[in-house]
Design a protein around this motif. Sequence first.
Motif, PDB file in Angstrom:
ATOM      1  N   GLY A 210       0.805  -1.234  -0.025  1.00 50.06           N
ATOM      2  CA  GLY A 210       0.179  -0.097   0.037  1.00 50.06           C
ATOM      3  C   GLY A 210       0.862   1.248  -0.022  1.00 50.06           C
ATOM      4  N   ASP A 211       1.475   1.493   1.040  1.00 53.20           N
ATOM      5  CA  ASP A 211       2.085   2.965   1.038  1.00 53.20           C
ATOM      6  C   ASP A 211       3.619   2.805   1.154  1.00 53.20           C
ATOM      7  OD1 ASP A 211      -0.016   4.166   1.707  1.00 53.20           O
ATOM      8  OD2 ASP A 211       0.146   4.227   3.863  1.00 53.20           O
ATOM      9  N   SER A 212       4.165   1.487   0.920  1.00 51.44           N
ATOM     10  CA  SER A 212       5.743   1.192   0.745  1.00 51.44           C
ATOM     11  C   SER A 212       5.803   0.034  -0.403  1.00 51.44           C
ATOM     12  CB  SER A 212       6.101   1.226   1.881  1.00 51.44           C
ATOM     13  OG  SER A 212       5.709  -0.297   2.685  1.00 51.44           O
ATOM     14  N   LEU A 213       6.894   0.230  -0.792  1.00 53.40           N
ATOM     15  CA  LEU A 213       7.264  -1.132  -1.502  1.00 53.40           C
ATOM     16  C   LEU A 213       8.404  -1.906  -0.548  1.00 53.40           C
ATOM     17  CD1 LEU A 213       8.017   0.257  -5.088  1.00 53.40           C
ATOM     18  CD2 LEU A 213       6.039  -1.036  -4.256  1.00 53.40           C
ATOM     19  N   SER A 214       8.480  -3.223  -0.504  1.00 57.34           N
ATOM     20  CA  SER A 214       9.315  -3.738   0.404  1.00 57.34           C
ATOM     21  C   SER A 214      10.145  -4.751  -0.381  1.00 57.34           C
ATOM     22  CB  SER A 214       8.516  -4.657   1.298  1.00 57.34           C
ATOM     23  OG  SER A 214       7.624  -5.722   0.660  1.00 57.34           O
ATOM     24  N   LEU A 215      11.591  -4.726   0.203  1.00 53.36           N
ATOM     25  CA  LEU A 215      12.599  -5.696  -0.409  1.00 53.36           C
ATOM     26  C   LEU A 215      12.893  -6.766   0.732  1.00 53.36           C
ATOM     27  CD1 LEU A 215      14.704  -3.190  -2.104  1.00 53.36           C
ATOM     28  CD2 LEU A 215      13.278  -4.788  -3.390  1.00 53.36           C
ATOM     29  N   THR A 216      12.260  -7.966   0.752  1.00 52.40           N
ATOM     30  CA  THR A 216      12.405  -8.826   1.909  1.00 52.40           C
ATOM     31  C   THR A 216      13.623 -10.034   1.473  1.00 52.40           C
ATOM     32  OG1 THR A 216      10.279  -8.595   2.359  1.00 52.40           O
ATOM     33  CG2 THR A 216      11.324 -10.577   3.419  1.00 52.40           C
ATOM     34  N   PRO A 217      14.428  -9.951   2.304  1.00 52.98           N
ATOM     35  CA  PRO A 217      15.555 -10.858   2.018  1.00 52.98           C
ATOM     36  C   PRO A 217      15.237 -12.466   2.245  1.00 52.98           C
ATOM     37  CG  PRO A 217      15.964  -9.933   4.044  1.00 52.98           C
ATOM     38  CD  PRO A 217      14.798  -9.285   3.445  1.00 52.98           C
ATOM     39  N   LEU A 218      15.616 -13.442   1.309  1.00 51.01           N
ATOM     40  CA  LEU A 218      15.495 -14.715   1.240  1.00 51.01           C
ATOM     41  C   LEU A 218      16.736 -15.411   1.152  1.00 51.01           C
ATOM     42  CD1 LEU A 218      12.448 -14.957  -1.027  1.00 51.01           C
ATOM     43  CD2 LEU A 218      12.316 -15.000   1.228  1.00 51.01           C
ATOM     44  N   PHE A 219      17.345 -15.879   2.169  1.00 49.11           N
ATOM     45  CA  PHE A 219      18.793 -16.540   2.092  1.00 49.11           C
ATOM     46  C   PHE A 219      18.806 -17.753   2.850  1.00 49.11           C
ATOM     47  CE2 PHE A 219      20.089 -12.141   0.742  1.00 49.11           C
ATOM     48  CZ  PHE A 219      21.038 -12.218  -0.019  1.00 49.11           C
ATOM     49  N   PRO A 220      18.147 -18.678   2.144  1.00 47.12           N
ATOM     50  CA  PRO A 220      17.935 -19.877   3.117  1.00 47.12           C
ATOM     51  C   PRO A 220      19.034 -20.833   3.627  1.00 47.12           C
ATOM     52  CG  PRO A 220      17.472 -20.163   0.772  1.00 47.12           C
ATOM     53  CD  PRO A 220      17.691 -18.655   0.825  1.00 47.12           C
ATOM     54  N   ASP A 221      20.165 -20.554   2.899  1.00 45.30           N
ATOM     55  CA  ASP A 221      21.451 -21.181   3.375  1.00 45.30           C
ATOM     56  C   ASP A 221      22.513 -20.167   3.560  1.00 45.30           C
ATOM     57  OD1 ASP A 221      23.716 -22.921   3.873  1.00 45.30           O
ATOM     58  OD2 ASP A 221      24.044 -23.377   1.852  1.00 45.30           O
ATOM     59  N   ALA A 268      40.283 -28.850   9.010  1.00 39.81           N
ATOM     60  CA  ALA A 268      40.497 -27.389   8.978  1.00 39.81           C
ATOM     61  C   ALA A 268      40.697 -26.918   7.691  1.00 39.81           C
ATOM     62  CB  ALA A 268      42.030 -26.829   9.748  1.00 39.81           C
ATOM     63  N   ALA A 269      41.197 -27.444   6.564  1.00 39.85           N
ATOM     64  CA  ALA A 269      41.291 -26.814   5.223  1.00 39.85           C
ATOM     65  C   ALA A 269      39.928 -26.695   4.837  1.00 39.85           C
ATOM     66  CB  ALA A 269      42.360 -27.588   4.379  1.00 39.85           C
ATOM     67  N   LYS A 270      39.043 -27.874   4.841  1.00 39.64           N
ATOM     68  CA  LYS A 270      37.644 -28.122   4.273  1.00 39.64           C
ATOM     69  C   LYS A 270      36.837 -27.022   4.757  1.00 39.64           C
ATOM     70  CE  LYS A 270      33.785 -31.114   4.042  1.00 39.64           C
ATOM     71  NZ  LYS A 270      33.583 -32.664   4.592  1.00 39.64           N
ATOM     72  N   GLY A 271      37.252 -26.372   6.115  1.00 38.35           N
ATOM     73  CA  GLY A 271      36.158 -25.303   6.641  1.00 38.35           C
ATOM     74  C   GLY A 271      35.237 -25.908   7.616  1.00 38.35           C
ATOM     75  N   ILE A 272      34.959 -25.174   8.652  1.00 37.92           N
ATOM     76  CA  ILE A 272      33.887 -25.323   9.675  1.00 37.92           C
ATOM     77  C   ILE A 272      32.767 -24.543   9.414  1.00 37.92           C
ATOM     78  CG2 ILE A 272      33.264 -25.353  12.117  1.00 37.92           C
ATOM     79  CD1 ILE A 272      36.096 -25.533  12.884  1.00 37.92           C
ATOM     80  N   LYS A 273      31.577 -25.150   9.327  1.00 36.38           N
ATOM     81  CA  LYS A 273      30.282 -24.388   8.746  1.00 36.38           C
ATOM     82  C   LYS A 273      29.878 -23.440  10.025  1.00 36.38           C
ATOM     83  CE  LYS A 273      28.896 -26.369   4.907  1.00 36.38           C
ATOM     84  NZ  LYS A 273      28.403 -25.605   3.734  1.00 36.38           N
ATOM     85  N   VAL A 274      29.868 -22.341   9.429  1.00 39.54           N
ATOM     86  CA  VAL A 274      29.662 -21.073  10.444  1.00 39.54           C
ATOM     87  C   VAL A 274      28.237 -20.483   9.878  1.00 39.54           C
ATOM     88  CG1 VAL A 274      30.050 -18.963  11.600  1.00 39.54           C
ATOM     89  CG2 VAL A 274      31.587 -20.698  11.452  1.00 39.54           C
ATOM     90  N   GLY A 275      27.183 -20.427  10.827  1.00 38.97           N
ATOM     91  CA  GLY A 275      25.994 -19.770  10.148  1.00 38.97           C
ATOM     92  C   GLY A 275      25.844 -18.131  10.391  1.00 38.97           C
ATOM     93  N   ILE A 276      25.549 -17.324   9.587  1.00 39.12           N
ATOM     94  CA  ILE A 276      25.289 -15.926   9.655  1.00 39.12           C
ATOM     95  C   ILE A 276      23.687 -15.819  10.225  1.00 39.12           C
ATOM     96  CG2 ILE A 276      25.212 -13.712   8.512  1.00 39.12           C
ATOM     97  CD1 ILE A 276      27.168 -14.729   6.417  1.00 39.12           C
ATOM     98  N   PRO A 277      23.766 -14.856  11.360  1.00 38.36           N
ATOM     99  CA  PRO A 277      22.666 -14.860  12.256  1.00 38.36           C
ATOM    100  C   PRO A 277      21.472 -14.320  11.068  1.00 38.36           C
ATOM    101  CG  PRO A 277      24.314 -14.245  13.532  1.00 38.36           C
ATOM    102  CD  PRO A 277      25.082 -14.316  12.066  1.00 38.36           C
ATOM    103  N   GLU A 278      20.275 -14.640  11.317  1.00 36.08           N
ATOM    104  CA  GLU A 278      19.269 -14.287  10.524  1.00 36.08           C
ATOM    105  C   GLU A 278      18.788 -12.801  10.703  1.00 36.08           C
ATOM    106  OE1 GLU A 278      14.727 -15.662   9.253  1.00 36.08           O
ATOM    107  OE2 GLU A 278      15.670 -16.732  10.781  1.00 36.08           O
TER     108      GLU A 278
END
Length: 333
Positions: A210-221, A268-278
């Motif tokens: 209505g009064d605004s256009l929204s940009l909603t992020p969708l980053f599932p991974d 260590a070379a393969k990497g540890i999975k770290v999640g970025i906070p939503e």
Amino acid sequence: MTRSSRACLAAGLFAVGFAGCRTAPGPEVEAARLASLRRIYDDLHGRLEQAVAQDPLAKRVFADRGQVVVAIRSGLIEELAGTVAQRYLDRVSLDLTSVEARDEGAIHKDTFLGRMKVGEWAVDIDITDLRISLEAGKPKVSLRADDRVEIELPVDVKESEGRVSIRFSWDSKSLAKIVCKDFDLTRDLRGRVLPQRHVLSGALHIGSAGDSLSLTPLFPDRKIPLKVDLTPSSWEAVEAALRTQNTTDRCGTLMKPDNLVARLRELAAKGIKVGIPESIFRAAHLPAHLEQAVKIGDRTVNLTVKSEGLTVLPQLLWTSASAHVRQLAPPAP
């Protein structure tokens, strides 16, 4: 007054008199002029309808029910979406406390009873105090027809150092359990995050509220494989700890400390999975409402344009709006 001056004056008076006596066109002339304008209008209107019918995009725009249709080229939308996405990870600091990783395996040996599992080993890595800094690069964006802007966002991880806890365990199996003892080692070491770059893939959903256009992020991974390493002195401490178990009664010879260190380096070379906070990925809202008061004489007219719908195509975005005009009451005398 000379003869030439009198001639010029007479010519000027004659011209003024002739202009003042010019008569307005008659009804027949005015009717003919209006008919000519009507033919021109009908011709242009017919050409416009023919062009619209042959252009799918224009056909959709003219079929929109909105009173006002505002079109925005895809380049502007993509630039805006890219700026919003880049802001998500622009100079972000993450605390990796309590991030964990695990690797495990089994060792088999040939015996007089055949090939048997003699034990299982496991390595647990626990980051106890480490903070990293992220910086977003220039994203790659593309507008899609399903009301989305697809995003590929490069993320640079800066090098940093902190405390890491590593736990080694060995569990003997079958006949080896009779002659070998299990063991469990824990060491607090210095670890470091290597400088690296990752790419997060996602999208921004474009919506109308209505009064605004929204940009909603969708980053599932939102996870990235964070490549880590130990300091040289910490690697030496790991090897020394494992070699203390390299005795016959403790089965260190079966486990082979060198192989376990090599496996740890691979992890260590393969990497540890770290999640970025939503919480970092927040929706952005753009105004889609216009209200303007215009004064005409002693009256004030209020014009309101409000977005009612949204259509996204690969080449452009258009928003359909309704327009309302309201005359405000005049001020009291």
